[in-house]
Motif scaffolding. Structure first.
Motif, mmCIF file in Angstrom:
data_model
loop_
_atom_site.group_PDB
_atom_site.id
_atom_site.type_symbol
_atom_site.label_atom_id
_atom_site.label_comp_id
_atom_site.label_asym_id
_atom_site.label_seq_id
_atom_site.Cartn_x
_atom_site.Cartn_y
_atom_site.Cartn_z
ATOM 1 N N UNK A 121 0.847 -1.191 0.000
ATOM 2 C CA UNK A 121 0.000 0.000 0.000
ATOM 3 C C UNK A 121 0.881 1.239 0.000
ATOM 4 N N UNK A 122 0.238 2.371 -0.137
ATOM 5 C CA UNK A 122 0.918 3.655 0.002
ATOM 6 C C UNK A 122 0.248 4.426 1.125
ATOM 7 N N UNK A 123 0.988 5.355 1.691
ATOM 8 C CA UNK A 123 0.434 6.187 2.750
ATOM 9 C C UNK A 123 -0.858 6.835 2.256
ATOM 10 N N UNK A 124 -1.898 6.775 3.090
ATOM 11 C CA UNK A 124 -3.204 7.329 2.729
ATOM 12 C C UNK A 124 -4.192 6.283 2.242
ATOM 13 N N UNK A 125 -3.695 5.094 1.896
ATOM 14 C CA UNK A 125 -4.584 4.018 1.436
ATOM 15 C C UNK A 125 -5.340 3.401 2.610
ATOM 16 N N UNK A 126 -6.449 2.747 2.301
ATOM 17 C CA UNK A 126 -7.116 1.856 3.241
ATOM 18 C C UNK A 126 -6.986 0.466 2.640
ATOM 19 N N UNK A 127 -6.415 -0.458 3.389
ATOM 20 C CA UNK A 127 -6.204 -1.814 2.881
ATOM 21 C C UNK A 127 -6.812 -2.834 3.822
ATOM 22 N N UNK A 128 -7.104 -4.009 3.274
ATOM 23 C CA UNK A 128 -7.638 -5.105 4.077
ATOM 24 C C UNK A 128 -6.774 -6.336 3.864
ATOM 25 N N UNK A 129 -6.408 -6.991 4.965
ATOM 26 C CA UNK A 129 -5.636 -8.220 4.933
ATOM 27 C C UNK A 129 -6.574 -9.390 5.202
ATOM 28 N N UNK A 130 -6.505 -10.410 4.351
ATOM 29 C CA UNK A 130 -7.316 -11.609 4.540
ATOM 30 C C UNK A 130 -6.754 -12.446 5.680
ATOM 31 N N UNK A 131 -7.645 -13.001 6.482
ATOM 32 C CA UNK A 131 -7.263 -14.008 7.471
ATOM 33 C C UNK A 131 -7.942 -15.295 7.031
ATOM 34 N N UNK A 132 -7.119 -16.254 6.575
ATOM 35 C CA UNK A 132 -7.642 -17.502 6.019
ATOM 36 C C UNK A 132 -7.377 -18.666 6.970
ATOM 37 N N UNK A 133 -8.126 -19.738 6.759
ATOM 38 C CA UNK A 133 -8.018 -20.915 7.625
ATOM 39 C C UNK A 133 -7.756 -22.171 6.806
ATOM 40 N N UNK A 134 -7.022 -23.079 7.418
ATOM 41 C CA UNK A 134 -6.800 -24.416 6.888
ATOM 42 C C UNK A 134 -7.011 -25.393 8.041
ATOM 43 N N UNK A 135 -7.587 -26.543 7.738
ATOM 44 C CA UNK A 135 -7.887 -27.559 8.760
ATOM 45 C C UNK A 135 -8.773 -26.990 9.865
ATOM 46 N N UNK A 136 -9.732 -26.177 9.471
ATOM 47 C CA UNK A 136 -10.704 -25.587 10.396
ATOM 48 C C UNK A 136 -11.889 -26.539 10.453
ATOM 49 N N UNK A 137 -11.781 -27.536 11.329
ATOM 50 C CA UNK A 137 -12.783 -28.601 11.397
ATOM 51 C C UNK A 137 -13.303 -28.753 12.816
ATOM 52 N N UNK A 138 -14.620 -28.722 12.978
ATOM 53 C CA UNK A 138 -15.281 -28.926 14.270
ATOM 54 C C UNK A 138 -14.754 -27.964 15.336
ATOM 55 N N UNK A 139 -14.695 -26.699 14.982
ATOM 56 C CA UNK A 139 -14.181 -25.685 15.909
ATOM 57 C C UNK A 139 -15.367 -25.077 16.664
ATOM 58 N N UNK A 140 -15.289 -25.126 17.982
ATOM 59 C CA UNK A 140 -16.345 -24.595 18.843
ATOM 60 C C UNK A 140 -16.134 -23.117 19.164
ATOM 61 N N UNK A 141 -14.889 -22.722 19.292
ATOM 62 C CA UNK A 141 -14.601 -21.331 19.608
ATOM 63 C C UNK A 141 -13.125 -21.038 19.468
ATOM 64 N N UNK A 142 -12.813 -19.743 19.393
ATOM 65 C CA UNK A 142 -11.405 -19.340 19.345
ATOM 66 C C UNK A 142 -11.286 -17.894 19.775
ATOM 67 N N UNK A 143 -10.090 -17.584 20.248
ATOM 68 C CA UNK A 143 -9.745 -16.204 20.562
ATOM 69 C C UNK A 143 -8.278 -15.998 20.222
ATOM 70 N N UNK A 144 -7.970 -14.829 19.696
ATOM 71 C CA UNK A 144 -6.590 -14.485 19.339
ATOM 72 C C UNK A 144 -6.373 -13.002 19.577
#
Length: 185
Positions: A22-45
């Motif tokens: 990006x450049x200064x002044x931009x608004x950007x979004x970063x993807x948060x992706x998952x792998x092996x996300x199976x039978x997940x009841x909850x999470x915190x980070x």
């Protein structure tokens, strides 16, 4: 007191933050992706970033049942927490396909040129991922950090080519002058 082992394993539960430019002044979004996300009841980070370069502006592209913008909280500049619980299926939890973007973290870019990490962290909220079947914390988990590369503004960069006169077959050399030739790779 529990222990969390974080290791690089291809079959482990994995969260990954993308890398963006990006450049200064931009608004950007970063993807948060998952792998092996199976039978997940909850999470915190917790997710930490350099508040001198990035200002958290919100979340986007939420793609996990029960996760909302209210699941995210800025505890202090440079530190964000996310807490989610799968209230729709307490028996089996949630499962998503590998590579699914769970959400995006969006930032206003305010810093100068450089590379700024966006990292998973145990501070201020400890990392925890709960398996719906066993009701235990998942271990190991694989967390892949992202970064934002803020590029210099080379909008004023230009090359100026001198003029010359020659006859056919004659070798000609022209001067090339660079302006605003800064940090160009």
């Amino acid at each position: 007191n529990g222990e969390l082992e974080i290791q690089d394993s291809t079959d482990a539960f994995t969260l990954e933050i993308s890398t963006e430019s990006a450049q200064e002044g931009d608004n950007i979004c970063l993807d948060v992706t998952a792998t092996n996300f199976e039978n997940i009841l909850g999470m915190q980070v917790s997710i930490n970033y350099d508040a001198t370069a990035l200002v958290y502006s919100g979340t986007g592209s939420i793609n996990l049942d029960g996760l909302t913008a209210n699941s995210f909280f800025v505890t202090q500049p440079g530190s964000l927490t996310m807490s989610w619980f799968c209230s729709s299926d307490l028996i089996n939890g949630a499962t998503v396909s590998d590579g699914t973007t769970l959400f995006q973290l969006c930032f206003d870019v305010i810093g100068g040129e450089g590379v700024y990490p966006v990292e998973f962290s145990n501070f201020p909220t400890p990392i925890e991922v709960i398996d719906a079947i066993t009701k235990l914390g998942i271990n190991p988990i694989n967390l892949i950090n992202g970064e934002v590369e803020i590029e210099g503004d080379n909008a004023n960069f230009k090359l100026d080519l001198s003029e010359g006169t020659a006859v056919i077959g004659e070798l000609v050399c022209l001067d090339v002058h660079a302006f605003e030739f800064n940090n160009i790779v």
